[in-house]
Write an enzyme that holds these catalytic residues in place. Structure first.
Site, PDB file in Angstrom:
ATOM      1  N   ASN A  12     -54.363   4.321  75.658  1.00 20.86           N
ATOM      2  CA  ASN A  12     -54.871   6.068  75.536  1.00 20.86           C
ATOM      3  C   ASN A  12     -53.697   7.318  75.282  1.00 20.86           C
ATOM      4  O   ASN A  12     -52.609   7.438  76.237  1.00 20.86           O
ATOM      5  CB  ASN A  12     -55.527   6.271  76.870  1.00 20.86           C
ATOM      6  CG  ASN A  12     -55.350   7.717  77.541  1.00 20.86           C
ATOM      7  OD1 ASN A  12     -55.490   8.394  76.659  1.00 20.86           O
ATOM      8  ND2 ASN A  12     -55.239   7.921  78.995  1.00 20.86           N
ATOM      9  N   LYS A  14     -53.616  10.076  75.231  1.00 20.80           N
ATOM     10  CA  LYS A  14     -53.688  11.273  75.862  1.00 20.80           C
ATOM     11  C   LYS A  14     -52.765  12.431  74.453  1.00 20.80           C
ATOM     12  O   LYS A  14     -53.206  12.568  73.847  1.00 20.80           O
ATOM     13  CB  LYS A  14     -51.994  11.844  76.849  1.00 20.80           C
ATOM     14  CG  LYS A  14     -52.641  10.687  77.711  1.00 20.80           C
ATOM     15  CD  LYS A  14     -51.856   9.962  78.909  1.00 20.80           C
ATOM     16  CE  LYS A  14     -51.870   9.089  79.621  1.00 20.80           C
ATOM     17  NZ  LYS A  14     -50.875   8.491  81.092  1.00 20.80           N
ATOM     18  N   HIS A  98     -60.308  10.011  84.486  1.00 20.76           N
ATOM     19  CA  HIS A  98     -58.772   9.831  84.407  1.00 20.76           C
ATOM     20  C   HIS A  98     -58.104  10.455  85.364  1.00 20.76           C
ATOM     21  O   HIS A  98     -58.640  12.023  85.465  1.00 20.76           O
ATOM     22  CB  HIS A  98     -58.057   9.915  82.942  1.00 20.76           C
ATOM     23  CG  HIS A  98     -56.958   9.689  82.457  1.00 20.76           C
ATOM     24  ND1 HIS A  98     -55.442  10.210  83.052  1.00 20.76           N
ATOM     25  CD2 HIS A  98     -56.530   8.019  82.562  1.00 20.76           C
ATOM     26  CE1 HIS A  98     -54.740   9.273  83.133  1.00 20.76           C
ATOM     27  NE2 HIS A  98     -55.158   8.277  82.687  1.00 20.76           N
ATOM     28  N   GLU A 100     -55.839  11.894  85.901  1.00 22.74           N
ATOM     29  CA  GLU A 100     -54.558  13.610  85.022  1.00 22.74           C
ATOM     30  C   GLU A 100     -56.328  14.152  85.082  1.00 22.74           C
ATOM     31  O   GLU A 100     -55.770  15.698  85.431  1.00 22.74           O
ATOM     32  CB  GLU A 100     -54.326  13.430  83.806  1.00 22.74           C
ATOM     33  CG  GLU A 100     -53.422  12.344  83.901  1.00 22.74           C
ATOM     34  CD  GLU A 100     -52.528  11.876  83.135  1.00 22.74           C
ATOM     35  OE1 GLU A 100     -52.759  11.790  81.769  1.00 22.74           O
ATOM     36  OE2 GLU A 100     -51.734  10.904  83.191  1.00 22.74           O
ATOM     37  N   GLU A 170     -56.761   2.655  87.526  1.00 20.31           N
ATOM     38  CA  GLU A 170     -56.029   2.814  87.911  1.00 20.31           C
ATOM     39  C   GLU A 170     -54.399   4.080  89.045  1.00 20.31           C
ATOM     40  O   GLU A 170     -55.350   5.027  88.727  1.00 20.31           O
ATOM     41  CB  GLU A 170     -55.460   4.262  86.590  1.00 20.31           C
ATOM     42  CG  GLU A 170     -55.823   3.694  84.679  1.00 20.31           C
ATOM     43  CD  GLU A 170     -55.657   4.173  84.274  1.00 20.31           C
ATOM     44  OE1 GLU A 170     -54.912   3.718  83.351  1.00 20.31           O
ATOM     45  OE2 GLU A 170     -55.633   5.695  83.661  1.00 20.31           O
ATOM     46  N   GLY A 176     -47.629   6.397  84.318  1.00 15.99           N
ATOM     47  CA  GLY A 176     -46.371   7.099  83.363  1.00 15.99           C
ATOM     48  C   GLY A 176     -45.040   7.423  84.289  1.00 15.99           C
ATOM     49  O   GLY A 176     -43.988   7.638  84.068  1.00 15.99           O
ATOM     50  N   SER A 215     -48.151   2.131  84.109  1.00 19.32           N
ATOM     51  CA  SER A 215     -46.725   1.555  83.329  1.00 19.32           C
ATOM     52  C   SER A 215     -47.271   0.081  82.899  1.00 19.32           C
ATOM     53  O   SER A 215     -46.551  -1.226  82.979  1.00 19.32           O
ATOM     54  CB  SER A 215     -45.860   0.941  84.410  1.00 19.32           C
ATOM     55  OG  SER A 215     -45.761   2.858  84.973  1.00 19.32           O
TER      56      SER A 215
HETATM   57  P1  13P Z   1     -48.577   4.678  81.611  1.00 16.09           P
HETATM   58  O1  13P Z   1     -49.448   3.252  80.692  1.00 16.09           O
HETATM   59  O2  13P Z   1     -48.025   5.715  80.690  1.00 16.09           O
HETATM   60  O3  13P Z   1     -48.618   4.473  82.315  1.00 16.09           O
HETATM   61  O4  13P Z   1     -50.242   5.930  81.686  1.00 16.09           O
HETATM   62  C1  13P Z   1     -51.422   5.101  81.881  1.00 16.09           C
HETATM   63  C2  13P Z   1     -52.816   5.862  81.859  1.00 16.09           C
HETATM   64  O5  13P Z   1     -52.745   6.861  82.290  1.00 16.09           O
HETATM   65  C3  13P Z   1     -53.563   5.245  80.749  1.00 16.09           C
HETATM   66  O6  13P Z   1     -55.117   5.629  80.765  1.00 16.09           O
END
Ligand code: 13P
Length: 255
Positions: A12, A14, A98, A100, A170, A176, A215
């Site tokens: 992903n 982003k 997601h 976010e 997640e 992150g 992560s």
């Molecule tokens: P990270 O791997 O940067 O922690 O992000 C995970 C994520 O949100 C994947 O959709």
């Protein structure tokens, strides 16, 4: 022991990348996994690079996911993108719900359900994300929160719909942050998700792929994939380097 389900790894990206940068990354990923036969691999570029990346990856082993979609097919919805439009540019999957989107853009469980069902109608595979916040985990509400998100997301889906769904667990506190869930923490929730889906359809639950995200790195994917109900990874930061994403795919599918 043979895996019960074919591993699936999705990067992903982003909000990152020009068309040129996305093409370069996609090409490196494709070349890196070219000889791999035992996993499905996808990348999720930003909207503006989807068409170019899908064209570049056409007929190869790496498929393309969008990061979000709307639930209507057409109309006066300025700024939105319909699942059929994503299919039209070559997407095979779409990430929905997601954290976010939920946290920063106020996306509610009901919207996640509408998006996932619209994606299915357009022939896309929804990758439905669920996950608890740190406050929810600390309050002992993890499984309750996951259950509520999951139940809402797959409501009113037929068995045929459900058979095309991928779930991604997640934990918000692991995204992150560099702090991944332990394999045991991931397994507890993955097993719970599978058991919950079994109450909807016992035959489908063992086939459901449940990805872990938060992560994921080349040095932790093996231990996560060693858990019985972890079927792959949804990878953020570490998917922005082809080298580390390809290592995750290889380590993870060999685990
Ligand atoms: P990270 O791997 O940067 O922690 O992000 C995970 C994520 O949100 C994947 O959709």
């Amino acid at each position: 022991m043979a895996r019960a389900r074919r591993p699936f790894f999705c990067g992903n990206w982003k909000l990152n990348g020009s068309i040129a940068e996305s093409l370069a990354l996609a090409t490196e990923v494709r070349n890196g996994v070219a000889t791999l036969r035992d996993a499905d691999v996808a990348v999720a570029p930003g909207f503006t690079a989807l068409y170019a990346v899908a064209k570049r990856l056409e007929d190869g082993p790496v498929s393309v996911a969008a990061q979000d979609c709307f639930w209507e097919e057409k109309g006066a919805f300025t700024g939105e993108v319909a699942p059929a439009q994503l299919a039209d540019v070559g997407c095979k999957h779409v990430i929905v719900g997601h954290s976010e989107r939920r946290q920063l853009f106020g996306e509610l469980d009901a919207a996640v359900n509408l998006k996932a069902r619209a994606a299915l109608r357009a022939g896309l595979q929804p990758i439905i994300c669920v996950g608890e916040t740190l406050a929810e985990r600390d309050a002992g509400e993890t499984l309750g929160r996951i259950q509520a998100q999951l139940d809402a997301a797959i409501a009113e889906m037929s068995d045929d719909d459900l058979s095309h769904v991928v779930i991604a667990y997640e934990p918000v506190w692991a995204i992150g942050t560099g702090r991944n869930a332990t394999p045991g923490q991931a397994q507890e929730v993955h097993q719970f998700i599978r058991a919950r889906v079994a109450t909807r359809s016992a035959p489908l639950a063992p086939k459901l792929r449940i990805l872990y995200g938060g992560s994921v790195k080349p040095d932790n994917i093996r231990a996560l994939m060693a858990e019985a109900d972890v079927d792959g990874g949804l990878v953020g930061g570490a998917s922005l380097s082809a080298e580390s994403f390809v290592r995750i795919v290889k380590e993870g599918s060999a685990a």
